[in-house]
Scaffold this active site. Structure first.
Site, PDB file in Angstrom:
ATOM      1  N   LYS A   1     -26.795  57.590  -2.037  1.00  0.00           N
ATOM      2  CA  LYS A   1     -25.548  57.208  -1.366  1.00  0.00           C
ATOM      3  C   LYS A   1     -25.294  58.125  -0.172  1.00  0.00           C
ATOM      4  O   LYS A   1     -25.524  59.333  -0.248  1.00  0.00           O
ATOM      5  CB  LYS A   1     -24.396  57.290  -2.360  1.00  0.00           C
ATOM      6  CG  LYS A   1     -23.063  56.762  -1.856  1.00  0.00           C
ATOM      7  CD  LYS A   1     -22.012  56.841  -2.961  1.00  0.00           C
ATOM      8  CE  LYS A   1     -20.657  56.323  -2.493  1.00  0.00           C
ATOM      9  NZ  LYS A   1     -19.628  56.415  -3.576  1.00  0.00           N
TER      10      LYS A   1
ATOM     11  N   SER B   1     -16.811  52.372  -4.238  1.00  0.00           N
ATOM     12  CA  SER B   1     -17.293  52.569  -2.889  1.00  0.00           C
ATOM     13  C   SER B   1     -18.813  52.540  -2.780  1.00  0.00           C
ATOM     14  O   SER B   1     -19.358  52.474  -1.680  1.00  0.00           O
ATOM     15  CB  SER B   1     -16.789  53.912  -2.354  1.00  0.00           C
ATOM     16  OG  SER B   1     -17.320  54.986  -3.136  1.00  0.00           O
TER      17      SER B   1
ATOM     18  N   SER C   1     -16.324  54.371  -8.723  1.00  0.00           N
ATOM     19  CA  SER C   1     -17.212  53.914  -7.651  1.00  0.00           C
ATOM     20  C   SER C   1     -18.688  53.848  -8.010  1.00  0.00           C
ATOM     21  O   SER C   1     -19.500  53.414  -7.193  1.00  0.00           O
ATOM     22  CB  SER C   1     -17.038  54.802  -6.413  1.00  0.00           C
ATOM     23  OG  SER C   1     -15.758  54.616  -5.864  1.00  0.00           O
TER      24      SER C   1
END
Length: 508
Positions: A81, A156, A180
Site C-alpha cells: 500500500k 482506504s 481499511s
C-alpha cells in the site's frame, strides 16, 4: 503455467519454489504480466516496479541455486500500500501533496519483506492519507472492484485488496485505521487481517491516526494471511508502541484450523437492523458452519459499540489534524506559490500548497479535528470520545470473559456503485461501523469471505475479533470456517467473479 502461477496461493507458490518446480523470476514475471494485462481496468497500482521486483527475484534464484538458507516465502512477490514508505520507490499516500516523493529509507515492514526475499511488485492505490472507505478519494483516480468494475473495492486500501482479488499479486500489505484492511477484504472476496495494535511496527507508515493505525496482510486465504503476518510482525525498537513479546503462533493456528470447544460470541450490536439482508444471511450460515465444526455459540452485548462511530470520528480527525501539520511545503513534497503575491510569506505558501495538495476529504477531517482540539472544545469533544474509547475496551474485556472470539458481518453491505456515496460522507463512514471498535480498543480482527449476497451476487465478509495479543485465535477460527465454506462453494469464491472472468478472457 502462467495461469497456474497467478492463481496459486502464496503457500502453494512457496512449495513450488522450494521444490525447484519454478523460479522466483517466473513467478514474479507472471504477476507483472498479469498487471500489464488487467490493471488498466482495475487500477490497483499507482506504481509498478518491474525492474526492482525482477532483480529481487533473480537474487532469490541465485541464493537458492547456491544452497543458501532461505525464508519459506522467498521468491513469493508482494504488493505494498502506498502509505508504506519504500526506499527508491515513489510513496504518495494517494495524495498530490506527496506526488513524486521518493523516500530515502524503508519502513520496518518493507525491511522485513526484503529480508525474507519477497519481491515488491509495486505500490497500490488508496484513499488519500488512508481517509475513505471506497478508494474514490485517491488523488490519482479510483480503483475498481474485480467483481464489478463499476463498484468500489473498499477503502482506504482498495488497491491492495483489488490487486490480490484480480490475481495481480498473491499477497499485499494494507493498513487498517478503522477497517481499511477488513472492509476492502469483505467487498472483494478476499482475506484481510488487522493485527493487535503494536504487533506490527508502524515505523515508516505515513501516519493518519497514530493510536489507531496498524499494518497487516491482504491475501486470498487465511493461511496466506498467517504466513505474511509472521513475516512482518515482531518487536521494533524504532516504534515506541511496538509490543516487546514473541509473535503469536499464527501459522500453526491456521494449519491446525480447529474450533472444537471454542466459544464464539455473536455481538448483538453488530448484527441485524441496518445490515443488508443477504449479508446477514451469509453471516448466519457461516455461524452454523462453526457450530457444525464443534464450536459453542453465545450472544454477547457490547452497549458502548453503538457510540464507536461517533467516538472514532472525533479521535481520528484530531490525530489527523496533528499528524498532517508536517505537510507544510517547506521540507518535501508539493510547493505551490500563491497567485498575485510577489514575495509570499511561509504561511502564504503553506496555505496555497495545502489548498492545492489536499483533497476534500482530507480537508474535512483536518478541519473537524482542529475544531475538536481547540480551546474550549477539547474536553467536550476529544476528551469525551476518549472516555467512550475506554468504555469500548471495557466492553471487549467483558465479552472476552464469555467468549474466545467475537464475530459479526465485516461490512453492513456489499460493494456499492462508484460515486454512490461521495455526496454523503456520513453514509460512507457507516461502512466501517462493525470494524471501528477493534481499532479503538487495539484488538486484532480478521475478515474472510462468507459467500455471495442474494440481492446482487457480490461478496460479503465475516469478521472475527480476538483479545489483544491472541491473534492466533483469528486464524484458527478463520481457517476452520474457510475450509467448510470453500467445500460448500465447490471451490474458491473468486472463481465466481464475473468481471474478473471478463478481463481474464480479454487478457487471453
Amino acid at each position: 503455467m502462467t495461469t497456474e502461477l497467478i492463481t496459486s496461493t502464496a503457500a502453494e507458490l512457496a512449495g513450488l519454489l522450494a521444490a525447484g518446480s519454478v523460479s522466483a523470476r517466473e513467478v514474479t514475471a507472471a504477476h507483472l504480466d498479469r498487471a500489464t494485462a488487467v490493471d488498466e481496468a482495475v487500477r490497483a497500482y499507482l506504481h509498478v516496479d518491474a525492474e526492482g521486483a525482477l532483480a529481487a527475484a533473480d537474487e532469490v534464484d541465485r541464493r537458492r541455486a547456491a544452497g543458501e538458507p532461505l525464508h519459506a516465502l522467498a521468491g513469493v512477490p508482494v504488493a505494498v500500500k502506498d502509505v508504506v514508505v519504500t526506499r527508491g520507490l515513489p510513496t504518495t499516500a494517494g495524495s498530490r501533496i506527496l506526488q513524486g516523493w521518493v523516500p530515502p529509507y524503508d519502513a520496518t515492514i518493507v525491511t522485513r519483506l526484503r529480508a525474507a526475499g519477497m519481491p515488491i511488485l509495486g505500490k497500490t492505490n488508496m484513499d488519500e492519507f488512508a481517509m475513505g472507505s471506497s478508494t474514490e478519494h485517491s488523488a490519482y483516480g479510483p480503483t475498481h472492484n474485480p467483481w464489478d468494475l463499476d463498484r468500489i473495492p473498499g477503502g482506504s486500501g482498495g488497491g491492495s485488496a483489488a490487486a490480490v482479488a484480480s490475481f495481480q499479486a498473491p499477497l499485499a500489505i494494507g493498513t487498517d485505521t478503522g477497517g481499511s484492511i477488513r472492509q476492502p477484504a469483505s467487498v472483494t472476496g478476499t482475506v484481510g487481517t488487522k493485527p493487535t495494535y503494536g504487533g506490527v511496527s508502524r515505523y515508516g507508515l505515513i501516519a493518519m491516526a497514530s493510536s489507531l493505525d496498524q499494518a497487516g496482510p491482504c491475501t486470498r486465504t487465511v493461511l496466506d494471511a498467517a504466513l505474511l503476518h509472521e513475516v512482518i510482525a515482531g518487536h521494533d525498537p524504532m516504534d515506541s508502541t511496538s509490543i516487546d513479546a514473541p509473535v503469536p503462533p499464527v501459522v500453526q493456528a491456521a494449519r491446525r484450523a480447529d474450533v472444537s470447544g471454542m466459544r464464539i460470541g455473536i455481538v448483538r450490536e453488530l448484527t441485524g437492523e441496518g445490515y443488508q439482508p443477504g449479508v446477514q444471511r451469509r453471516f448466519d450460515e457461516a455461524v452454523q458452519h462453526l457450530i457444525d465444526a464443534g464450536a459453542e455459540v453465545v450472544e454477547v452485548s457490547c452497549p458502548s459499540f453503538t457510540h464507536a462511530l461517533a467516538a472514532y470520528y472525533l479521535v481520528m480527525p484530531s490525530e489527523v489534524s496533528s499528524n498532517l501539520a508536517k505537510f507544510d511545503a517547506m521540507r518535501y513534497g508539493l510547493r505551490v506559490l500563491p497567485e498575485g503575491i510577489d514575495d509570499p510569506s511561509a504561511e502564504q505558501v503553506m496555505a496555497a500548497t495545502r489548498a492545492a495538495g489536499f483533497g476534500d476529504e482530507v480537508k474535512r477531517r483536518i478541519i473537524l479535528g482542529t475544531y475538536a482540539l481547540s480551546s474550549g472544545y477539547y474536553d467536550a469533544y476529544y476528551g469525551s470520545a476518549q472516555k467512550v474509547r475506554r468504555l469500548i475496551a471495557d466492553d471487549f474485556a467483558a465479552a472476552f470473559e464469555r467468549a474466545d472470539v467475537l464475530v459479526s458481518p465485516t461490512s453492513p453491505t456489499t460493494a456499492f456503485p462508484l460515486g454512490a456515496k461521495l455526496a454523503d460522507p456520513l453514509s460512507m463512514y457507516m461502512q466501517d461501523i462493525a470494524t471501528i471498535p477493534a481499532n479503538l480498543a487495539g484488538v486484532p480482527g480478521l475478515s474472510l469471505p462468507s459467500g455471495l449476497a442474494d440481492e446482487d451476487g457480490l461478496p460479503a465478509g465475516f469478521q472475527i475479533l480476538a483479545p489483544a495479543t491472541r491473534d492466533e485465535r483469528l486464524y484458527a477460527v478463520g481457517a476452520a470456517l474457510e475450509a467448510r465454506l470453500t467445500a460448500a462453494w465447490g471451490g474458491p469464491l473468486l472463481a465466481k467473479a464475473p468481471a474478473l472472468q471478463a478481463i481474464s478472457t480479454k487478457e487471453a
